[in-house]
Write an enzyme that holds these catalytic residues in place. Structure first.
Site, PDB file in Angstrom:
ATOM      1  N   LYS A  22       0.839  -1.206   0.000  1.00 19.89           N
ATOM      2  CA  LYS A  22       0.000   0.000   0.000  1.00 19.89           C
ATOM      3  C   LYS A  22       0.874   1.258   0.000  1.00 19.89           C
ATOM      4  CE  LYS A  22      -1.646   1.667   4.049  1.00 19.89           C
ATOM      5  NZ  LYS A  22      -1.388   3.099   4.253  1.00 19.89           N
ATOM      6  N   ASN A  23       1.891   1.265   0.863  1.00 19.88           N
ATOM      7  CA  ASN A  23       2.686   2.485   1.019  1.00 19.88           C
ATOM      8  C   ASN A  23       3.616   2.757  -0.158  1.00 19.88           C
ATOM      9  OD1 ASN A  23       1.434   3.001   3.397  1.00 19.88           O
ATOM     10  ND2 ASN A  23       3.183   2.504   4.715  1.00 19.88           N
ATOM     11  N   CYS A 125      -4.268  13.503  13.423  1.00 20.05           N
ATOM     12  CA  CYS A 125      -4.371  12.106  13.071  1.00 20.05           C
ATOM     13  C   CYS A 125      -4.313  11.308  14.350  1.00 20.05           C
ATOM     14  CB  CYS A 125      -3.205  11.741  12.163  1.00 20.05           C
ATOM     15  SG  CYS A 125      -3.077   9.989  11.865  1.00 20.05           S
ATOM     16  N   ARG A 130       1.722  14.580  13.468  1.00 23.39           N
ATOM     17  CA  ARG A 130       2.118  14.325  12.072  1.00 23.39           C
ATOM     18  C   ARG A 130       2.074  15.565  11.185  1.00 23.39           C
ATOM     19  NH1 ARG A 130      -0.225   8.605  10.060  1.00 23.39           N
ATOM     20  NH2 ARG A 130       1.709   8.569   8.908  1.00 23.39           N
ATOM     21  N   ASP A 315       5.401   0.647  11.825  1.00 30.04           N
ATOM     22  CA  ASP A 315       4.162   0.014  11.361  1.00 30.04           C
ATOM     23  C   ASP A 315       4.052  -1.455  11.776  1.00 30.04           C
ATOM     24  OD1 ASP A 315       3.390   2.385  10.260  1.00 30.04           O
ATOM     25  OD2 ASP A 315       3.695   1.806   8.174  1.00 30.04           O
ATOM     26  N   ARG A 407      -8.379  -0.440   5.262  1.00 30.30           N
ATOM     27  CA  ARG A 407      -7.555   0.586   4.620  1.00 30.30           C
ATOM     28  C   ARG A 407      -6.246  -0.017   4.136  1.00 30.30           C
ATOM     29  NH1 ARG A 407      -5.846   5.132   8.105  1.00 30.30           N
ATOM     30  NH2 ARG A 407      -4.593   5.357   6.254  1.00 30.30           N
TER      31      ARG A 407
HETATM   32  C1  UD1 Z   1       4.893   6.793   6.090  1.00 34.07           C
HETATM   33  C2  UD1 Z   1       3.963   5.611   6.001  1.00 34.07           C
HETATM   34  C3  UD1 Z   1       3.483   5.210   7.381  1.00 34.07           C
HETATM   35  C4  UD1 Z   1       4.685   4.962   8.308  1.00 34.07           C
HETATM   36  C5  UD1 Z   1       5.637   6.164   8.284  1.00 34.07           C
HETATM   37  C6  UD1 Z   1       6.924   5.908   9.064  1.00 34.07           C
HETATM   38  C7  UD1 Z   1       2.947   5.939   3.826  1.00 34.07           C
HETATM   39  C8  UD1 Z   1       1.724   6.254   3.045  1.00 34.07           C
HETATM   40  N1  UD1 Z   1       2.833   5.976   5.166  1.00 34.07           N
HETATM   41  O1  UD1 Z   1       4.131   7.871   6.635  1.00 34.07           O
HETATM   42  O2  UD1 Z   1       2.698   4.027   7.270  1.00 34.07           O
HETATM   43  O3  UD1 Z   1       4.223   4.763   9.620  1.00 34.07           O
HETATM   44  O4  UD1 Z   1       6.007   6.484   6.938  1.00 34.07           O
HETATM   45  O5  UD1 Z   1       7.585   4.802   8.575  1.00 34.07           O
HETATM   46  O6  UD1 Z   1       3.988   5.638   3.280  1.00 34.07           O
HETATM   47  N2  UD1 Z   1       7.290  14.491  10.251  1.00 34.07           N
HETATM   48  C9  UD1 Z   1       7.449  15.846  10.541  1.00 34.07           C
HETATM   49  N3  UD1 Z   1       7.249  16.757   9.537  1.00 34.07           N
HETATM   50  C10 UD1 Z   1       6.915  16.361   8.272  1.00 34.07           C
HETATM   51  C11 UD1 Z   1       6.765  14.999   7.984  1.00 34.07           C
HETATM   52  C12 UD1 Z   1       6.961  14.083   8.995  1.00 34.07           C
HETATM   53  O7  UD1 Z   1       7.752  16.206  11.674  1.00 34.07           O
HETATM   54  O8  UD1 Z   1       6.749  17.235   7.409  1.00 34.07           O
HETATM   55  C13 UD1 Z   1       7.488  13.513  11.320  1.00 34.07           C
HETATM   56  C14 UD1 Z   1       6.249  12.669  11.601  1.00 34.07           C
HETATM   57  O9  UD1 Z   1       5.370  13.321  12.475  1.00 34.07           O
HETATM   58  C15 UD1 Z   1       6.869  11.431  12.193  1.00 34.07           C
HETATM   59  C16 UD1 Z   1       8.180  11.281  11.413  1.00 34.07           C
HETATM   60  O10 UD1 Z   1       8.459  12.580  10.886  1.00 34.07           O
HETATM   61  O11 UD1 Z   1       7.171  11.632  13.543  1.00 34.07           O
HETATM   62  C17 UD1 Z   1       8.153  10.281  10.279  1.00 34.07           C
HETATM   63  O12 UD1 Z   1       7.046  10.556   9.447  1.00 34.07           O
HETATM   64  P1  UD1 Z   1       7.049  10.206   7.883  1.00 34.07           P
HETATM   65  O13 UD1 Z   1       8.196   9.304   7.591  1.00 34.07           O
HETATM   66  O14 UD1 Z   1       6.905  11.453   7.111  1.00 34.07           O
HETATM   67  O15 UD1 Z   1       5.702   9.374   7.757  1.00 34.07           O
HETATM   68  P2  UD1 Z   1       4.688   9.376   6.554  1.00 34.07           P
HETATM   69  O16 UD1 Z   1       5.402   9.563   5.272  1.00 34.07           O
HETATM   70  O17 UD1 Z   1       3.544  10.244   6.876  1.00 34.07           O
END
Ligand code: UD1
Length: 428
Positions: A22-23, A125, A130, A315, A407
């Site tokens: 999915k991701n 969320c 996030r 995850d 999902r």
């Molecule tokens: C993706 C995955 C999710 C997984 C996560 C971490 C998808 C669709 N989802 O989510 O299933 O749990 O990676 O492996 O691929 N952060 C910030 N600022 C930002 C972006 C992120 O502070 O602009 C923080 C987040 O709050 C979190 C950390 O960085 O604490 C990692 O998040 P991120 O790797 O961005 O997760 P996603 O891409 O949302």
């Protein structure tokens, strides 16, 4: 609303075919916005999140048409064509974005192709704040002007994006993906430093390369991208879902079962394999996948901390916690990626688990057995951890709010039932 009923206690035995990730599928679908030619994606899982993103892409002008099923004998999944002759709308509205945070991934491709994007902020969320600040500051480094207005992020680059150096203060999967897509159509070279190394990022990069992008350093923390004037169509097969792989490996382990996971790769789950081996689980490579079993002796507690890839994934944290509830001894599970990602703890406790939370760590003391109970979950991975607990528990477990599970897990109850689990969906 559907529910899932489980009668626990049966060791899983058989073969489970792993779906496309999915991701990986979600960012790959948004990459179709980068070209006016057709991007064909195979091995797409049938999931609620894929439908949600298809609806969003449809309203940006992407035509999505089925292109048959995967050939007999190969990995399962659908084959779909994504064609964006013209982007008809650069706004991603709140009512679609709020359903799924990954919708933010349209921001980079839209800004790169159209010079403008207006995307609703995803909002809070269930698993923590996030934020999307890394996506926005990264796009600014590529020359976009960012404005926040009425809950929307507006990115403008009327003369196109230009390559730049983006140093991420924190590893972010989504921000790395967004920036990689944006940089593929920017003028000049972009360096992404402290980039995410997750296999889904690499999968996206490989698809972009097939579309004509020039990218180096995939799978490392420094990714270099030479921007191109245009990208073209391509065919790409989605990588195996390592989280589904890990989840079913733990389902085999928690039931004392013996299962072959097909159409997947051990190298996608090395950290989990190491940890589960320490906990008494056995792994054996087989053609096209691997076998996971727990035939000799009990599970034993082993500590873990979640980390960006190649570390142990957040995850899989909830599923591992379910496993540790019935291990001998204690284990300390520390969540470093997301705050507030222990919502499964009170539900596991209702099934007899002994867990104490201390800040970002949970101390799990193994119990001899769990007992079935009605439970509900507030996010995707928490839901499936309760399924695992239910498979091991004595008596009946009924999982409510199954839409979280839908999902991200394709036909989960059928896959488990195929290995002998007593599990059924109650429609309603
Ligand atoms: C993706 C995955 C999710 C997984 C996560 C971490 C998808 C669709 N989802 O989510 O299933 O749990 O990676 O492996 O691929 N952060 C910030 N600022 C930002 C972006 C992120 O502070 O602009 C923080 C987040 O709050 C979190 C950390 O960085 O604490 C990692 O998040 P991120 O790797 O961005 O997760 P996603 O891409 O949302």
């Amino acid at each position: 609303m559907d529910r899932i009923r489980i009668r626990g206690g049966t060791p899983l035995k058989g073969t489970i075919r792993i779906s496309g990730a999915k991701n990986a599928a979600l960012p790959l679908m948004t990459a179709s916005l980068l070209t006016d030619e057709t991007l064909t994606l195979s091995r797409l899982p049938e999931l609620a999140d894929i439908k949600t993103l298809s609806t969003l892409l449809g309203q940006h002008g992407v035509h999505i048409t089925p292109n048959g099923h995967a050939p007999e004998g190969g990995p399962t999944g659908r084959v779909m064509d994504f064609t964006t002759k013209a982007v008809t709308n650069t706004t991603a509205p709140y009512d679609l974005v709020r359903k799924m945070r990954a919708s933010i991934l349209v921001l980079g491709p839209l800004a790169a192709r159209c010079g403008e994007a207006r995307v609703s902020l995803p909002g809070g969320c269930a698993i923590g704040a996030r934020p999307v600040d890394l996506h926005l500051t990264g796009l600014e480094q590529l020359g976009a002007e960012i404005e926040l207005d009425g809950g929307y992020v507006i990115a403008r680059a009327p003369n196109g994006l230009t390559g730049g150096r983006v140093v991420f203060p924190k590893v972010s999967v989504g921000a790395t993906e967004n920036l990689m897509m944006a940089a593929a159509l920017a003028k000049g070279e972009t360096a992404l430093i402290n980039a995410a190394r997750e296999p889904e990022v690499t999968d996206l990069g490989e698809c972009l390369i097939a579309m004509g992008a020039e990218i180096e350093g995939l799978g490392t923390d420094s990714i270099m991208i030479q921007g191109k004037d245009r990208l073209h169509g391509a065919h790409h097969a989605v990588v195996a879902d390592r989280i589904e792989t890990g989840t079913f490996a733990m389902a085999a382990a928690i039931t004392g079962g013996d299962v072959v996971l097909q159409d997947t790769r051990l190298d996608l789950v090395e950290a989990m394999k190491g940890l589960l081996t320490e906990a008494g689980v056995e792994f054996e490579p087989v053609d096209g996948g691997f076998r996971v079993s727990r035939r000799n002796g009990p599970l034993v507690g082993a500590d873990v901390m979640t980390e960006p890839f190649p570390g142990f994934p957040t995850d899989l944290q909830a599923q591992y916690m379910a496993l540790m509830t019935v291990a001998e001894g204690a284990s300390m599970i520390t969540e470093t990626i997301f705050e507030n990602r222990f919502m499964h703890v009170p539900e596991l406790a209702r099934m007899g688990a002994n867990i104490n939370i201390h800040g970002r760590s949970a101390l799990v003391r193994g119990v001899r057995r769990l007992t079935g109970a009605p439970v509900m979950a507030t996010d995707l991975r928490a839901s499936v951890s309760l399924v695992l607990a239910g498979l091991a528990a004595e008596g009946e477990t009924v999982l409510n709010r199954v839409y979280h599970l839908d999902r991200g897990y394709e036909r989960v109850e059928q896959k488990l039932a195929g290995c002998g689990a007593e599990i059924e969906r109650i429609r309603g």
